[in-house]
Design a protein around this motif. Structure first.
Motif, short mmCIF file in Angstrom:
data_model
loop_
_atom_site.label_atom_id
_atom_site.label_comp_id
_atom_site.label_asym_id
_atom_site.label_seq_id
_atom_site.Cartn_x
_atom_site.Cartn_y
_atom_site.Cartn_z
N LYS A 185 31.55 -44.24 7.70
CA LYS A 185 31.80 -44.56 6.30
C LYS A 185 32.18 -46.02 6.27
CE LYS A 185 32.99 -40.22 4.37
NZ LYS A 185 34.02 -39.30 3.91
N HIS A 186 31.88 -46.65 5.18
CA HIS A 186 32.24 -48.05 5.08
C HIS A 186 32.55 -48.30 3.62
CE1 HIS A 186 31.94 -52.42 5.21
NE2 HIS A 186 32.12 -52.31 6.50
N ILE A 187 33.40 -49.28 3.36
CA ILE A 187 33.73 -49.57 1.97
C ILE A 187 32.45 -49.93 1.21
CG2 ILE A 187 34.18 -52.01 2.41
CD1 ILE A 187 36.41 -51.78 0.31
N ARG A 237 40.35 -46.86 -2.90
CA ARG A 237 39.73 -48.13 -3.32
C ARG A 237 40.76 -49.03 -4.00
NH1 ARG A 237 34.50 -48.02 -3.32
NH2 ARG A 237 34.29 -49.39 -5.09
N SER A 276 36.71 -55.22 5.06
CA SER A 276 37.26 -54.12 4.27
C SER A 276 38.57 -54.48 3.57
CB SER A 276 37.50 -52.87 5.13
OG SER A 276 36.31 -52.44 5.69
N SER A 334 42.71 -47.00 6.00
CA SER A 334 41.37 -46.43 5.85
C SER A 334 41.29 -45.59 4.58
CB SER A 334 41.01 -45.57 7.06
OG SER A 334 41.08 -46.34 8.22
N ILE A 375 38.80 -46.49 1.56
CA ILE A 375 37.63 -45.64 1.33
C ILE A 375 37.84 -44.69 0.16
CG2 ILE A 375 36.05 -43.99 2.42
CD1 ILE A 375 35.86 -45.98 4.44
N PHE A 390 35.38 -45.91 9.85
CA PHE A 390 35.69 -46.38 8.50
C PHE A 390 35.46 -47.88 8.28
CE2 PHE A 390 38.72 -42.96 9.64
CZ PHE A 390 38.16 -41.96 8.85
#
Lengths: 426, 72, 195
Positions: A248-250, A74, A409, A67, A71, A136
């Motif tokens: 939260k998300h990519i 990257r 993700s 995660s 996030i 995530f």
């Protein structure tokens, strides 16, 4: 006299053969004069339970690291190495069992059958990825699930497939999920474990069919990335739903999307929502009419689905060994074996259960399948309805964004974005 | 866009509480039986027997079920 | 000053979010605590009940391991140390010798050892045993039933759903507590020792 004795003796032998009475001390335990001591029966211990707790901690740590990599950092490279780790640890070291995908059946069985005592490790394997996904996105799929990461490593030449085909095939995981829940809830079978295509690769042994199907999936996976995850995995279906609510998300771009289209073909899973140009927008009356039509059709689909599936409840129930046994006994078919008595029937005779008891039990299970059939069918109708809805509803988008449901993700798209992150010190 | 965010938050809350409830039920069930189940004659008819997962309890329940079938 | 302004900006939605996060964190800590406390007493493993077993032979073929994790165990305590052993010798043999054609076991996994007149001791060579249960059947029919099929936990992968349990005609497979993972039938239940 002799004859009658031998008949009695024969009868005794015969009764032993039928009822299989074990542990009659026919011969006394010898007393040795030579001082020989009798060796103990060796009973090797199972795998240390401390290792199970270690597994849970490794799972939590791996989820956290992936995660964070997705996030905050990257980093596609980081995710890739985490997937290698997942294949090695959760796959080869732990031999792929118990996995989160299978654990959903244990949880279902535990909820429906209070007699089944579910190990806490299994609960953790079920809950932790869901919680992480809720926060995530599907980082579990990206770099922790050994089944997914194995396919991800093999996704060398991904091609794109038609989006309608993607949607249609995307319904299969929900059907699989529904069936898995139905069979687990009735205590019949764990079909996800039974048809797990990759566990053989982790153990380096398994049935021939397993290797054929697993190998075929990996081969397809070279061109159509992660076929099992996208078009079969029932836990993926759950995560798909949960991920839509993720906190939260990519994001593809670290700052503002400049619509450069560089990321457009980067996703091997068709999980990037492309921006919609304004002139493509449908006329309002047509769109709203269709929307109303679909809202009417969804409850209808639920009813039709429930009715259809409940009609097939006997076909669904025949998988249950007890129902099958009852049916074979009623029809006197002996499991299709012409010469010998089938083992199941021998075992039933030696167990001493009466036929009436078995029939009653089987009828109860069949009834459970009838109710389960209604629920399964209704659920599938709902899934079909929402798939239709998502195909027809128009949603205005300005930027390239990941589809929160189907995006796993993996962070491939991140490498394609030319935008630099905003300088936070400013 | 705000409305959508609000809905997501609510959805998230619901899912989380659902998960918490499931794990709570399962863990609670798991933890309580170990100490409370006794299969003396005292417990033969007690409420806890129904949800007990201990092997002795399951045998006892099977026997009971059998008896009820043969009697009824 | 800037910090104070930031704090004031915390609106209701943020507050709810933060509350959620904290409660989840607390829940997770509690969960792992419970896990650590309870896990030791709550694990289960697969085992088969020899009293239900009918020795159909599926254990040998259905296990996910290529040499089945189900093996024959010898409960010496129950053994009569017979010369004419129903688990060792084929029925109707002419000579009581250890010749391979006289042995019931298809892999010659049972070792016969002379102790004293008229007693013989039988050992199972685990590496050779395939778990077919032929000897168990013989011992049950003509002897004390001291040969019993059991899941060897050193070999068992403890699959989520045992592949043998799925096809066991007698429904003999079940989960047993991991701290007492063997289930012998007969009089010697508690006398076996852990290795």
């Amino acid at each position: 006299m002799k004859k009658s004795l031998s008949i009695i003796f024969l009868l005794i032998i015969f009764s032993i053969q039928i009822y299989n009475v074990i542990a009659i001390q026919r011969f006394p335990k010898p007393e040795f004069e030579s001082g020989h001591t009798q060796p103990p029966t060796l009973t090797p211990s199972p795998r240390a339970q401390a290792l199970d707790i270690l597994d849970v901690f490794v799972l939590a740590a791996a989820l956290s690291i992936v995660s964070w990599l997705v996030i905050k950092k990257r980093s596609r490279k980081g995710v890739f190495w985490m997937s290698v780790f997942a294949v090695l640890y959760f796959g080869i070291f732990r031999e792929g069992c118990v996995c989160s995908v299978g654990s959903l059946q244990n949880v279902t069985l535990a909820l429906f059958n209070p007699e089944y005592s579910i190990p806490l490790t299994v609960i953790a394997f079920f809950i932790l990825p869901l919680v992480y996904t809720l926060f995530f996105g599907r980082t579990f799929c990206a770099g922790v699930c050994p089944l997914g990461t194995l396919q991800d490593i093999f996704a060398l030449r991904p091609m794109s497939i038609k989006s309608w085909l993607e949607k249609v095939l995307g319904v299969i995981p929900f059907i699989y999920l529904g069936l898995a829940v139905l069979y687990a809830a009735t205590g019949t079978d764990f079909i996800v474990c039974r048809y797990d295509p990759f566990v053989g690769f982790f153990r380096f042994e398994g049935t021939f069919m397993m290797f054929i199907i697993g190998g075929l999936l990996l081969l397809i996976g070279v061109f159509i990335a992660r076929p099992y995850c996208r078009f079969l995995c029932p836990y993926g279906a759950l995560l798909n739903l949960v991920s839509r609510f993720s906190r939260k998300h990519i994001t593809i771009t670290p700052a503002e999307c400049i619509n450069c289209k560089l990321c457009e073909d980067s996703c091997p899973f068709e999980a990037i929502n492309k921006p919609v140009v304004l002139k493509d927008k449908e006329e309002k009356p047509i769109a709203s009419r269709r929307f109303i039509f679909i809202s009417v059709i969804i409850p209808l689909l639920v009813l039709i689905g429930g009715f259809t599936a409940s009609q097939f409840h006997e076909n669904l129930a025949i998988v249950n060994p007890k129902v099958r046994l009852a049916k074979e006994l009623i029809n006197n078919t002996n499991y299709g074996e012409p010469n010998e008595e089938a083992f199941e029937i021998t075992a039933f005779k030696s167990a001493g259960q009466s036929k009436e008891e078995l029939y009653k039990e089987a009828a109860e299970i069949t009834n459970q399948f009838y109710i389960g059939g209604w629920i399964l069918g209704g659920f599938l109708g709902l899934v079909f309805g929402f798939t239709l809805l998502s195909l027809s509803v128009f949603r205005y988008r300005e930027d390239y964004t990941p589809n929160k449901g189907t995006c796993i993700s993996c962070a491939r798209c991140v490498d394609y974005c030319p935008v630099l992150p905003e300088d936070r010190s400013l | 866009m705000n409305r959508r965010k609000f809905i997501t938050t609510i959805g998230r809350g619901t899912i989380l509480s659902g998960l918490a409830a499931i794990s709570g039920i399962l863990i609670f069930r798991n933890s309580k039986e170990k100490d409370l189940c006794t299969y003396d004659f005292v417990c033969k008819e007690c409420q806890r027997l129904k949800s007990c997962t201990q092997p002795e309890a399951i045998i006892l329940k099977r026997k009971k079920a059998k008896n009820s079938v043969s009697n009824g | 000053m800037a910090k104070k302004e930031k704090k004031k900006k915390l609106n209701r939605r943020d507050f709810i979010d933060r509350g959620f996060r904290f409660s989840i964190g607390a829940g997770l800590v509690g969960l792992s605590g419970l896990l650590a406390k309870k896990s030791f007493s709550n694990e289960y493993v697969w085992q088969l009940d020899p009293e239900k077993c009918i020795q159909c032979g599926r254990c040998a073929t259905e296990c996910v391991m290529t040499l089945s994790a189900v093996k024959c165990f010898h409960v010496y305590d129950m053994c009569g140390y017979c010369d004419l052993c129903g688990g060792y010798l084929r029925p109707g043999v002419k000579k009581l010798t250890t010749a391979a054609e006289n042995q019931l076991c298809p892999t010659s996994a049972i070792e016969r050892k002379f102790i004293e007149e008229p007693f013989f001791e039988y050992h199972i060579i685990e590496e050779l045993c395939i778990g077919c249960g032929k000897c168990v059947k013989g011992c049950n029919a003509f002897g004390n039933g001291s040969l019993q099929l059991q899941v060897n936990h050193r070999l068992c992968d403890d699959c989520n759903e045992c592949a043998i349990a799925r096809v066991c005609p007698a429904d003999a497979f079940e989960r047993v507590p991991a701290d007492n993972p063997y289930k012998f039938s007969g009089n010697s239940k508690d006398e076996t020792k852990k290795s």
